[in-house]
Enzyme design. Structure first.
Site, PDB file in Angstrom:
ATOM      1  CB  SER A  81      -0.795   0.335   1.642  1.00  0.00           C
ATOM      2  OG  SER A  81      -1.248   1.054   1.524  1.00  0.00           O
TER       3      SER A  81
ATOM      4  CE1 TYR B 194      -4.623  -2.341   4.474  1.00  0.00           C
ATOM      5  CE2 TYR B 194      -3.810   0.357   4.750  1.00  0.00           C
ATOM      6  CZ  TYR B 194      -4.098  -0.691   3.665  1.00  0.00           C
ATOM      7  OH  TYR B 194      -4.431  -1.033   2.682  1.00  0.00           O
TER       8      TYR B 194
HETATM    9  P1  NAP Z   1     -11.705  -5.435  -0.092  1.00  0.00           P
HETATM   10  O1  NAP Z   1     -12.317  -5.140  -1.104  1.00  0.00           O
HETATM   11  O2  NAP Z   1     -12.488  -5.470   1.577  1.00  0.00           O
HETATM   12  O3  NAP Z   1     -11.735  -7.417  -0.052  1.00  0.00           O
HETATM   13  C1  NAP Z   1     -10.655  -7.416   1.062  1.00  0.00           C
HETATM   14  C2  NAP Z   1     -10.711  -9.515   0.180  1.00  0.00           C
HETATM   15  O4  NAP Z   1      -9.978 -10.355   1.256  1.00  0.00           O
HETATM   16  C3  NAP Z   1     -12.459 -10.730   0.087  1.00  0.00           C
HETATM   17  O5  NAP Z   1     -12.086 -10.982  -1.278  1.00  0.00           O
HETATM   18  C4  NAP Z   1     -12.084 -10.341   1.539  1.00  0.00           C
HETATM   19  O6  NAP Z   1     -13.243 -11.819   0.957  1.00  0.00           O
HETATM   20  C5  NAP Z   1     -10.864 -10.994   1.244  1.00  0.00           C
HETATM   21  N1  NAP Z   1     -10.211 -11.788   2.841  1.00  0.00           N
HETATM   22  C6  NAP Z   1     -10.468 -10.254   4.446  1.00  0.00           C
HETATM   23  N2  NAP Z   1     -10.444 -10.667   5.422  1.00  0.00           N
HETATM   24  C7  NAP Z   1      -9.424 -11.934   5.532  1.00  0.00           C
HETATM   25  C8  NAP Z   1      -9.560 -13.567   6.069  1.00  0.00           C
HETATM   26  N3  NAP Z   1      -9.608 -13.787   7.039  1.00  0.00           N
HETATM   27  N4  NAP Z   1      -9.205 -14.788   5.331  1.00  0.00           N
HETATM   28  C9  NAP Z   1      -9.880 -14.696   3.719  1.00  0.00           C
HETATM   29  N5  NAP Z   1      -9.709 -13.630   3.062  1.00  0.00           N
HETATM   30  C10 NAP Z   1     -10.010 -12.466   3.988  1.00  0.00           C
HETATM   31  O7  NAP Z   1     -10.321  -4.889   0.151  1.00  0.00           O
HETATM   32  P2  NAP Z   1      -9.282  -4.763  -1.388  1.00  0.00           P
HETATM   33  O8  NAP Z   1      -9.686  -2.328  -1.500  1.00  0.00           O
HETATM   34  O9  NAP Z   1     -10.688  -5.158  -2.477  1.00  0.00           O
HETATM   35  O10 NAP Z   1      -8.350  -4.235  -0.655  1.00  0.00           O
HETATM   36  C11 NAP Z   1      -7.087  -5.852  -0.890  1.00  0.00           C
HETATM   37  C12 NAP Z   1      -5.855  -5.387  -0.931  1.00  0.00           C
HETATM   38  O11 NAP Z   1      -5.004  -4.554  -1.633  1.00  0.00           O
HETATM   39  C13 NAP Z   1      -5.928  -5.274   0.612  1.00  0.00           C
HETATM   40  O12 NAP Z   1      -4.682  -6.122   1.053  1.00  0.00           O
HETATM   41  C14 NAP Z   1      -5.831  -4.092   0.933  1.00  0.00           C
HETATM   42  O13 NAP Z   1      -4.857  -3.267   2.347  1.00  0.00           O
HETATM   43  C15 NAP Z   1      -4.825  -3.598  -0.615  1.00  0.00           C
HETATM   44  N6  NAP Z   1      -5.119  -1.834  -0.363  1.00  0.00           N
HETATM   45  C16 NAP Z   1      -5.747  -1.411  -0.944  1.00  0.00           C
HETATM   46  C17 NAP Z   1      -6.073  -0.131  -1.615  1.00  0.00           C
HETATM   47  C18 NAP Z   1      -7.336   0.223  -1.736  1.00  0.00           C
HETATM   48  O14 NAP Z   1      -7.702   1.921  -1.935  1.00  0.00           O
HETATM   49  N7  NAP Z   1      -8.437   0.176  -1.965  1.00  0.00           N
HETATM   50  C19 NAP Z   1      -4.894   0.609  -1.667  1.00  0.00           C
HETATM   51  C20 NAP Z   1      -3.978   0.020  -1.161  1.00  0.00           C
HETATM   52  C21 NAP Z   1      -3.760  -1.528  -0.754  1.00  0.00           C
HETATM   53  P3  NAP Z   1     -14.044 -12.431   2.589  1.00  0.00           P
HETATM   54  O15 NAP Z   1     -14.616 -11.207   3.285  1.00  0.00           O
HETATM   55  O16 NAP Z   1     -14.662 -13.208   2.155  1.00  0.00           O
HETATM   56  O17 NAP Z   1     -13.189 -12.975   3.894  1.00  0.00           O
END
Ligand code: NAP
Length: 251
Positions: free
Chosen positions: A143, A156
């Site tokens: 991130s 985080y």
């Molecule tokens: P999201 O929409 O909240 O999706 C998170 C995913 O992770 C979902 O598929 C969720 O599925 C799964 N997950 C969460 N906890 C889990 C667990 N304990 N075991 C297995 N699966 C789990 O998040 P996103 O924004 O797509 O982010 C994806 C990644 O990118 C993350 O690592 C996040 O920190 C990173 N990121 C995001 C952003 C942003 O702006 N969105 C920026 C920088 C980095 P279930 O709930 O079904 O388990």
């Protein structure tokens, strides 16, 4: 040139593939030719359907990555179905927003478990298979908060800094075994993870005002990056944290 990015015959595990960035990256890898193992707590039926429409095979694995105990099961199921692991996308991640002064030990431990500890041990488990063929690609999702402290998200930020450092540490040891370990650091992307920020008019405006590209990112914005890092095109790229942020960090 096309063969440089071709993933035909490859098997990729994508964690957190049910929605958001994980779903987008899983689709991108499938479009490049890979079969995909989708991992999440609640199943990834929507992503599975989209990928199968593209003629690729999938395996939907329900697993909770808040503990390392399910890692063995994920690897076993993948090897049983596809025989090998070529690509691992360590994407599943969670966030907790609370002022540092009130931040609980529970929120600290839960975020560090999914975002950092599991990332390391799933990479270790996948690398054991990749080393047999001296071939593999591991992509960890970090991130902007590997570089910046963020607001209200101390665990985080710590976890994403850890992801960047785990990436470099593993790259140093495993490049000699034919395994490329790299990370993607997405900027502000419109997903469930950032819903509270998108819904807060003041935060949303402050964020948008600082993004040179003038818009939030979307899952499709990672497609080219993830295929690059998963393919032969990046064979001499090791331990890199590739920022995809519409220019945020350049400000
Ligand atoms: P999201 O929409 O909240 O999706 C998170 C995913 O992770 C979902 O598929 C969720 O599925 C799964 N997950 C969460 N906890 C889990 C667990 N304990 N075991 C297995 N699966 C789990 O998040 P996103 O924004 O797509 O982010 C994806 C990644 O990118 C993350 O690592 C996040 O920190 C990173 N990121 C995001 C952003 C942003 O702006 N969105 C920026 C920088 C980095 P279930 O709930 O079904 O388990």
């Amino acid at each position: 040139m096309n063969t440089l990015f071709d993933l035909t015959g490859k098997t990729a595990i994508v964690t957190g593939a049910s929605t958001g960035l994980g779903a987008g990256m899983a689709l991108a890898l499938a479009e490049a030719g890979a079969d995909i193992v989708l991992v999440s707590r609640n199943g990834s039926a929507g992503t599975k359907k989209e990928i199968e429409k593209k003629g690729r095979n999938t395996l939907d694995v329900v697993a909770d990555l808040s503990a390392t105990s399910q890692i063995h099961m994920i690897v076993e199921k993948t090897l049983l179905e596809f025989g090998k692991i070529d690509i691992l996308i360590n994407n599943a991640g969670i966030i907790r927003r609370t002022p540092a002064i009130d931040f609980s030990e529970k929120d600290w431990d839960e975020v560090m478990a999914v975002n950092a500890k599991t990332v390391f041990f799933l990479a270790q488990a996948a690398a054991k298979d990749m080393m047999k063929r001296k071939d593999g690609k591991i992509i960890n999702i970090s991130s902007l908060l590997a570089f910046q402290g963020g607001i209200l998200v101390p665990s985080y930020a710590a976890s994403k800094g850890a992801v960047a450092q785990i990436t470099k540490a593993l790259a140093n040891e495993w490049a000699q075994h034919g395994i490329n370990v790299n990370a993607i650091a997405p900027g502000y992307m419109a997903t469930n993870n950032t819903r509270p920020l998108q819904d807060d008019p003041a935060r949303s405006k402050a964020i948008l005002d600082r993004i040179p590209a003038g818009r939030w990112g979307k899952p499709d914005d990672l497609k080219g990056t993830v295929v690059f890092l998963a393919s032969a095109a990046s064979d001499y790229v090791n331990g890199h944290v590739l920022v995809v942020d519409g220019g945020w960090l350049a400000r």
